[in-house]
Design a protein around this motif. Sequence first.
Motif, PDB file in Angstrom:
ATOM      1  N   PHE A 115      64.557 -24.000  78.633  1.00  0.00           N
ATOM      2  CA  PHE A 115      63.964 -24.681  79.777  1.00  0.00           C
ATOM      3  C   PHE A 115      62.956 -23.713  80.371  1.00  0.00           C
ATOM      4  CE2 PHE A 115      63.983 -25.804  84.337  1.00  0.00           C
ATOM      5  CZ  PHE A 115      63.550 -27.122  84.222  1.00  0.00           C
ATOM      6  N   ILE A 116      61.694 -24.177  80.445  1.00  0.00           N
ATOM      7  CA  ILE A 116      60.619 -23.254  80.828  1.00  0.00           C
ATOM      8  C   ILE A 116      60.096 -23.626  82.209  1.00  0.00           C
ATOM      9  CG2 ILE A 116      58.366 -22.327  80.191  1.00  0.00           C
ATOM     10  CD1 ILE A 116      59.002 -23.241  77.308  1.00  0.00           C
ATOM     11  N   GLU A 117      59.983 -22.615  83.086  1.00  0.00           N
ATOM     12  CA  GLU A 117      59.280 -22.816  84.363  1.00  0.00           C
ATOM     13  C   GLU A 117      58.112 -21.852  84.345  1.00  0.00           C
ATOM     14  OE1 GLU A 117      62.683 -23.365  87.638  1.00  0.00           O
ATOM     15  OE2 GLU A 117      63.081 -21.808  86.159  1.00  0.00           O
ATOM     16  N   ASP A 118      56.893 -22.387  84.406  1.00  0.00           N
ATOM     17  CA  ASP A 118      55.757 -21.461  84.355  1.00  0.00           C
ATOM     18  C   ASP A 118      55.374 -21.017  85.761  1.00  0.00           C
ATOM     19  OD1 ASP A 118      54.282 -23.420  85.514  1.00  0.00           O
ATOM     20  OD2 ASP A 118      52.937 -23.777  83.806  1.00  0.00           O
ATOM     21  N   GLY A 119      54.388 -20.150  85.865  1.00  0.00           N
ATOM     22  CA  GLY A 119      54.019 -19.554  87.136  1.00  0.00           C
ATOM     23  C   GLY A 119      53.458 -20.559  88.138  1.00  0.00           C
ATOM     24  N   ASP A 120      52.964 -21.671  87.646  1.00  0.00           N
ATOM     25  CA  ASP A 120      52.347 -22.641  88.542  1.00  0.00           C
ATOM     26  C   ASP A 120      53.346 -23.672  89.046  1.00  0.00           C
ATOM     27  OD1 ASP A 120      50.135 -21.263  87.853  1.00  0.00           O
ATOM     28  OD2 ASP A 120      49.512 -22.686  86.290  1.00  0.00           O
ATOM     29  N   GLY A 121      54.609 -23.490  88.767  1.00  0.00           N
ATOM     30  CA  GLY A 121      55.607 -24.422  89.274  1.00  0.00           C
ATOM     31  C   GLY A 121      55.929 -25.556  88.351  1.00  0.00           C
ATOM     32  N   ALA A 122      55.238 -25.666  87.189  1.00  0.00           N
ATOM     33  CA  ALA A 122      55.559 -26.728  86.246  1.00  0.00           C
ATOM     34  C   ALA A 122      56.764 -26.312  85.414  1.00  0.00           C
ATOM     35  CB  ALA A 122      54.365 -26.998  85.333  1.00  0.00           C
ATOM     36  N   ALA A 123      57.505 -27.325  84.953  1.00  0.00           N
ATOM     37  CA  ALA A 123      58.698 -27.025  84.174  1.00  0.00           C
ATOM     38  C   ALA A 123      58.825 -28.029  83.041  1.00  0.00           C
ATOM     39  CB  ALA A 123      59.948 -27.050  85.044  1.00  0.00           C
ATOM     40  N   GLY A 124      59.526 -27.660  81.964  1.00  0.00           N
ATOM     41  CA  GLY A 124      59.705 -28.582  80.858  1.00  0.00           C
ATOM     42  C   GLY A 124      60.606 -27.984  79.798  1.00  0.00           C
ATOM     43  N   MET A 125      60.901 -28.811  78.787  1.00  0.00           N
ATOM     44  CA  MET A 125      61.763 -28.378  77.711  1.00  0.00           C
ATOM     45  C   MET A 125      60.961 -27.649  76.620  1.00  0.00           C
ATOM     46  SD  MET A 125      64.599 -29.568  78.728  1.00  0.00           S
ATOM     47  CE  MET A 125      65.695 -29.516  77.306  1.00  0.00           C
ATOM     48  N   GLY A 126      61.629 -26.880  75.853  1.00  0.00           N
ATOM     49  CA  GLY A 126      60.985 -26.197  74.734  1.00  0.00           C
ATOM     50  C   GLY A 126      62.047 -25.668  73.794  1.00  0.00           C
ATOM     51  N   GLY A 127      61.617 -24.896  72.812  1.00  0.00           N
ATOM     52  CA  GLY A 127      62.600 -24.338  71.889  1.00  0.00           C
ATOM     53  C   GLY A 127      62.017 -23.167  71.117  1.00  0.00           C
ATOM     54  N   PHE A 128      62.845 -22.160  70.912  1.00  0.00           N
ATOM     55  CA  PHE A 128      62.474 -21.081  69.999  1.00  0.00           C
ATOM     56  C   PHE A 128      62.842 -21.534  68.597  1.00  0.00           C
ATOM     57  CE2 PHE A 128      63.127 -18.421  73.842  1.00  0.00           C
ATOM     58  CZ  PHE A 128      61.956 -17.686  73.819  1.00  0.00           C
ATOM     59  N   GLY A 129      61.854 -21.548  67.716  1.00  0.00           N
ATOM     60  CA  GLY A 129      62.138 -22.015  66.362  1.00  0.00           C
ATOM     61  C   GLY A 129      61.580 -21.064  65.333  1.00  0.00           C
ATOM     62  N   ALA A 130      62.137 -21.164  64.144  1.00  0.00           N
ATOM     63  CA  ALA A 130      61.644 -20.360  63.031  1.00  0.00           C
ATOM     64  C   ALA A 130      61.492 -21.263  61.820  1.00  0.00           C
ATOM     65  CB  ALA A 130      62.629 -19.244  62.699  1.00  0.00           C
ATOM     66  N   TYR A 131      60.511 -20.995  61.000  1.00  0.00           N
ATOM     67  CA  TYR A 131      60.385 -21.754  59.756  1.00  0.00           C
ATOM     68  C   TYR A 131      59.859 -20.832  58.667  1.00  0.00           C
ATOM     69  CZ  TYR A 131      55.320 -22.015  60.519  1.00  0.00           C
ATOM     70  OH  TYR A 131      54.010 -21.688  60.712  1.00  0.00           O
ATOM     71  N   VAL A 132      60.162 -21.200  57.445  1.00  0.00           N
ATOM     72  CA  VAL A 132      59.678 -20.456  56.285  1.00  0.00           C
ATOM     73  C   VAL A 132      59.194 -21.465  55.270  1.00  0.00           C
ATOM     74  CG1 VAL A 132      60.227 -18.605  54.673  1.00  0.00           C
ATOM     75  CG2 VAL A 132      61.735 -19.032  56.592  1.00  0.00           C
ATOM     76  N   VAL A 133      58.080 -21.185  54.668  1.00  0.00           N
ATOM     77  CA  VAL A 133      57.736 -21.912  53.450  1.00  0.00           C
ATOM     78  C   VAL A 133      57.556 -20.857  52.381  1.00  0.00           C
ATOM     79  CG1 VAL A 133      56.646 -23.845  54.620  1.00  0.00           C
ATOM     80  CG2 VAL A 133      55.262 -21.893  53.911  1.00  0.00           C
ATOM     81  N   GLY A 134      57.861 -21.227  51.183  1.00  0.00           N
ATOM     82  CA  GLY A 134      57.737 -20.233  50.131  1.00  0.00           C
ATOM     83  C   GLY A 134      57.701 -20.899  48.783  1.00  0.00           C
ATOM     84  N   ALA A 135      57.410 -20.101  47.782  1.00  0.00           N
ATOM     85  CA  ALA A 135      57.292 -20.628  46.426  1.00  0.00           C
ATOM     86  C   ALA A 135      57.978 -19.691  45.468  1.00  0.00           C
ATOM     87  CB  ALA A 135      55.826 -20.770  46.040  1.00  0.00           C
ATOM     88  N   VAL A 136      58.494 -20.281  44.404  1.00  0.00           N
ATOM     89  CA  VAL A 136      58.923 -19.490  43.259  1.00  0.00           C
ATOM     90  C   VAL A 136      57.869 -19.678  42.194  1.00  0.00           C
ATOM     91  CG1 VAL A 136      60.629 -19.233  41.451  1.00  0.00           C
ATOM     92  CG2 VAL A 136      61.354 -19.767  43.772  1.00  0.00           C
ATOM     93  N   GLU A 137      57.345 -18.576  41.717  1.00  0.00           N
ATOM     94  CA  GLU A 137      56.349 -18.669  40.653  1.00  0.00           C
ATOM     95  C   GLU A 137      57.059 -18.408  39.331  1.00  0.00           C
ATOM     96  OE1 GLU A 137      52.986 -16.068  41.086  1.00  0.00           O
ATOM     97  OE2 GLU A 137      52.520 -16.198  38.951  1.00  0.00           O
TER      98      GLU A 137
END
Lengths: 341, 591
Positions: free
Chosen positions: A63-85
């Motif tokens: 849950f993010i509250e920024d400096g200007d008083g706005a707030a909203g949902m968010g998420g820390f995410g990770a992704y990987v793409v890769g290949a086997v050659e």
Amino acid sequence: MRIRLDPWPVDMEGGQLGLKRFEGELIDIETPRWAAVAPKAIPARLGTVYVVDGKRRMESRVFIEDGDGAAGMGGFGAYVVGAVELCPHGTRPATLREVRAQRLLAHAPGLRVDPCLLSPRDPHTGHLQYAPVVADSAEPLAPLHKLQQVMLAAEQELSHGLASRVPFDEGDDREALTALTIQDGTLRSQNLGGAVVGCVKTMQTQYLPPDRAGLLTDLKPGERTPILHMRYENNRITRFIWYVRLCEAAFYQHPMSGVMRLEMYAPEEPDFLPPIVRTVANVSGPLLCRLASQPHKDPRAPQNLIPTAALEHAMTRAMGSADLVTRRLRAHIARELGVAS
Amino acid sequence: MVLGTEDATPVSFWFAVTPGASVGMDDLVAVRTQKPDGSPVHFYGIVDHVRTRHEGVTFDSDVQDVVAGLLPASVSYAARVLVTRVSPENFIPPQPGDEVRHARGEDLRLALSADKMKRSFPGGLLADGQVLPLNYQFVNGEQGGHINISGISGVATKTSYALFLLHAIFRSGVLDTHGEGHRTRALIFNVKGEDLLFLDQPNREVDPVERGVQAAKGLPAGRYDLLGLPASPFRDVQFLAPPKAGAGDVIVPDVEQRSGGVTPFVFSLREFCQRRMLPYVFPDGNASLNLGFVIGNIEEKLARLAAGDDAPYLTVEDWQPDTETLLAEDVRFDEMGKTRIQTFAQLISYLEYKLLEQNDGEGDPKWVLKQNQGTLRAFVRRLRGVQKHLAPLVRGDLTPARAAQYRPDLLKAGVQTSVVDIHKLGAHAQSFVVGVLLRELFEHKERYGRQDTVFVVLDELNKYAPREGDSPIKDVLLDIAERGRSLGIILIGAQQTASEVERRIVSNAAIRVVGRLDLAEAERPEYRFLPQSFRARAGILQPGTMLVSQPDVPNPVLVNYPFPAWATRRDEVAEEVGQGTEDAGNDWLGL
């Protein structure tokens, strides 16, 4: 009455077989004769096969509250793409390519969010950098969708960047199939012009009409159906599709286990089958039979290919331990808020 | 780099070998780690285990997919290090990720604690061709002494390594730095074949063999050059051998392969009695209390009998041997009605008379001392048993001058190495010679102190100092093991099985060497100084390779040593230096 098993583990969402009816349009583009097509040997000039996959993980909803008083949902995410050659002729060891985790902080629109750098207390565990990305809406699931979108885009870019070009013009046959990308799952976005074949492991939709579906049961390992041009009913996406059998079904399994649907991008107008697509279809049987896994090694064998399983493993590792990341996030927030941790 | 998936401790850690690098067992490595305050700590160690495996695969059968190019996997090449030294002595663990390097040059010196050695000599070559220094102060008795070598006969080549060590001590210059080179000596007992009777002859096979090894191992120079040793045979050697059986004035050494340069040695009958050699005839004499008592008593009686004269023979007044039965033994009578005892057989007959025949079978009460007949008979029977072997060695029929000439003199001026050949003697006679010579040496050193180190090379320690039971020879060896180092007698002992040798002899050795071992033997407590992986490996060591453990380095080190530069068989003797028969004849005749 005959009862046979779906080969996939029961805790997997949906079985291998769904068999919804398909409401779109199918055109015989290769041949009107509906019969098994024998496999062809892999041509020597096809030197490289890439198996591409992607993986994502939402590490924390925030849950993010920024400096200007706005707030909203968010998420820390990770992704990987890769290949086997790998070399389809087996002359080189298979190697992993581009398996690197990316991290993002997806957040609701209208927030001012700075990039997030998590620096660890222990110098051995490195830094985690989360780039801010705006999600499409303020919905709670929007950050996850955004993460998925970013991952698919990266996957798409990787797939097409590695593969040979497919000419969609009748006069253009200069391009030869030297590099082929096998992408895990259905092809999701627009064609970028590469020789990318999507491997669909499950059969949720029965595309073939009942009079043709019998061929799937009769296919021998390595054989395929003729190529069809397919158009979805509700949207304009077009694909070339065909089925191959990777292995004989065991007596206790339903007769379509071991069969896999393959897709390639197709132009909208069903007037031309690029030679490369036909080549890919011809080699797909022998190639996928080689890559197919064994049931004792992979519960989704043979559809989950050996390189895909290895790639999934490597991608999970590249994202790091989820527990460790969550703890780092907590420690980071503790530091930001000035709370001793 | 030090692994993070295995425990890294100050005494042992695993490290990953980067692609392109190669690490084998016995390689010496160095690691530098940093404490939080920035000060470095160095670890030095020896690789005792190496392994490769596929990383990122789950099933053993995945190797087929990896080889077929379907499954991406990397080869993980890792090695385990046993730390031999931490400098400074901060026993913190190395950190995962710390870089591991081959120890070379100064690092190698530190890894083997060579910087702590004031004087050292080469103990062999490490696997990569670098020299293993051995601390001479742990050999010559200053800080420790004695060397013990274990290994299966024939494959472990214990004697060869013992001789190599002697060669290294004599010729590496470690002695010269203290000016003791000319006084340090070696006494070698040859117990097998006539292998050691050619120590002073160059070996004609050494050059081709060493050239072959140099090429096979890719060494920058020959092994002798790397070790800084001359590829030359022993110098200033005297060979002593027991004389051939049979009476007569000419005393001929009982050797077959070597034609000359071997000095026979004999003891005079009077010496035998005077110097109380009798107990050494009975290596198991203390097995029974009664027999030990008889031996002690007769030893005393003979010593008294022999006192006060210096002729090689004994004279007695109270014995008139039955000449009929003793005709063959050539009894002589002195002018004053005394009987002259001048052969070992006569001595036995005399003792038999005193113990069993005098007084109508009662024996002389002073000699018998109420011991029962069975014990006395056992005593005589045993003496008769060794008579054949000892008769040529213990003689009273020589002139005093010749007796003196053939007295074994181990510390003769100008002789550095004495080889005493006892391989042809029976087991009891071997023990007798070893026991008597060692005791004389020991008594000499007790009188004159430690300034000249004498190295005693003795194989088959389990025969002379078995773990079970007592014997006079074991007492001498124990004396040497426990006090010898302060007297300057250093035992280079060897045996097949250390578990069968008196524990105190093995445990007193500062430097322990192991060649090929029987695997069951290697698990016995005597070899606990070897880490487990070394014990397992002791079963596959090749000839010419030894595991050497010394006090300065906590872990043993595998070394190989060069082919002997001295001949070990007659056919290895380089032709041009063979001695002429004429010289040989002169030698024999003592001219």
